[in-house]
Write a protein that holds these residues in place. Sequence first.
Motif, PDB file in Angstrom:
ATOM      1  N   UNK A  12       0.778  -1.237   0.000  1.00  0.00           N
ATOM      2  CA  UNK A  12       0.000   0.000   0.000  1.00  0.00           C
ATOM      3  C   UNK A  12       0.811   1.289   0.000  1.00  0.00           C
ATOM      4  N   UNK A  13       2.033   1.264   0.500  1.00  0.00           N
ATOM      5  CA  UNK A  13       2.764   2.504   0.735  1.00  0.00           C
ATOM      6  C   UNK A  13       2.918   3.365  -0.521  1.00  0.00           C
ATOM      7  N   UNK A  14       3.313   2.779  -1.624  1.00  0.00           N
ATOM      8  CA  UNK A  14       3.558   3.578  -2.830  1.00  0.00           C
ATOM      9  C   UNK A  14       2.299   4.320  -3.278  1.00  0.00           C
ATOM     10  N   UNK A  15       1.159   3.629  -3.290  1.00  0.00           N
ATOM     11  CA  UNK A  15      -0.077   4.273  -3.744  1.00  0.00           C
ATOM     12  C   UNK A  15      -0.590   5.287  -2.730  1.00  0.00           C
ATOM     13  N   UNK A  16      -0.471   4.995  -1.454  1.00  0.00           N
ATOM     14  CA  UNK A  16      -0.914   5.941  -0.421  1.00  0.00           C
ATOM     15  C   UNK A  16      -0.083   7.224  -0.508  1.00  0.00           C
ATOM     16  N   UNK A  20      -1.446  10.986  -1.378  1.00  0.00           N
ATOM     17  CA  UNK A  20      -1.160  12.141  -0.521  1.00  0.00           C
ATOM     18  C   UNK A  20      -0.536  13.256  -1.354  1.00  0.00           C
ATOM     19  N   UNK A  21       0.437  12.873  -2.177  1.00  0.00           N
ATOM     20  CA  UNK A  21       1.132  13.863  -3.020  1.00  0.00           C
ATOM     21  C   UNK A  21       0.207  14.566  -3.998  1.00  0.00           C
ATOM     22  N   UNK A  30       0.067  24.658   4.234  1.00  0.00           N
ATOM     23  CA  UNK A  30       1.323  24.586   4.991  1.00  0.00           C
ATOM     24  C   UNK A  30       2.355  23.618   4.418  1.00  0.00           C
ATOM     25  N   UNK A  31       1.981  22.828   3.416  1.00  0.00           N
ATOM     26  CA  UNK A  31       2.912  21.854   2.833  1.00  0.00           C
ATOM     27  C   UNK A  31       2.976  22.079   1.330  1.00  0.00           C
ATOM     28  N   UNK A  32       4.193  22.067   0.778  1.00  0.00           N
ATOM     29  CA  UNK A  32       4.381  22.211  -0.658  1.00  0.00           C
ATOM     30  C   UNK A  32       4.445  20.827  -1.295  1.00  0.00           C
ATOM     31  N   UNK A  33       3.956  20.698  -2.511  1.00  0.00           N
ATOM     32  CA  UNK A  33       3.888  19.410  -3.206  1.00  0.00           C
ATOM     33  C   UNK A  33       5.243  18.724  -3.317  1.00  0.00           C
TER      34      UNK A  33
END
Length: 152
Positions: A12-16, A20-21, A30-33
């Motif tokens: 799951x990590x890669x797709x999650x 998110x990205x 507050x977060x940049x891509x």
Amino acid sequence: MIMIRLYEPRYDEAEVVRLIRTELIPLSHSVHQLDAQTIRELPKRFRSGVTYVAAMSKKSAPISFIHFEIMGEVLYLDMMVTHPDHRNRQWGKKLMAHSEAYGKSQQCRIARLFVDQINDKAHKLYNKLGYYTVQYYPELRCYELLKPLTPL
């Protein structure tokens, strides 16, 4: 048939991280891509708390996920994303229900989350699910929402 299951990093990590990205970070003030530090910290963030995913099978990539933590009597809902191709099919609602049930089983009395000001669809979903806005944080451009999990 899509199932809801616990997060498995190897499947799951890669797709999650991709979700998110592409779906969450663009909404965040507050977060940049391209914030490499935020992306690097995601595996650690997922190790604390619980993550459920909606997926076609035990080993298939998730189409939706929710991450949350228990902090005393508070169920803190951290992140939730559904792939754009799978929206409006109740996956957010189902993942929220699973998370709230987990919180109740851990004696949480209230659920808490933050939603970005620009994310109207999510804000409306949370309102439909019984969350109410308690505060707006102009410096973060987000709202804090709460929902009692036990009778007051």
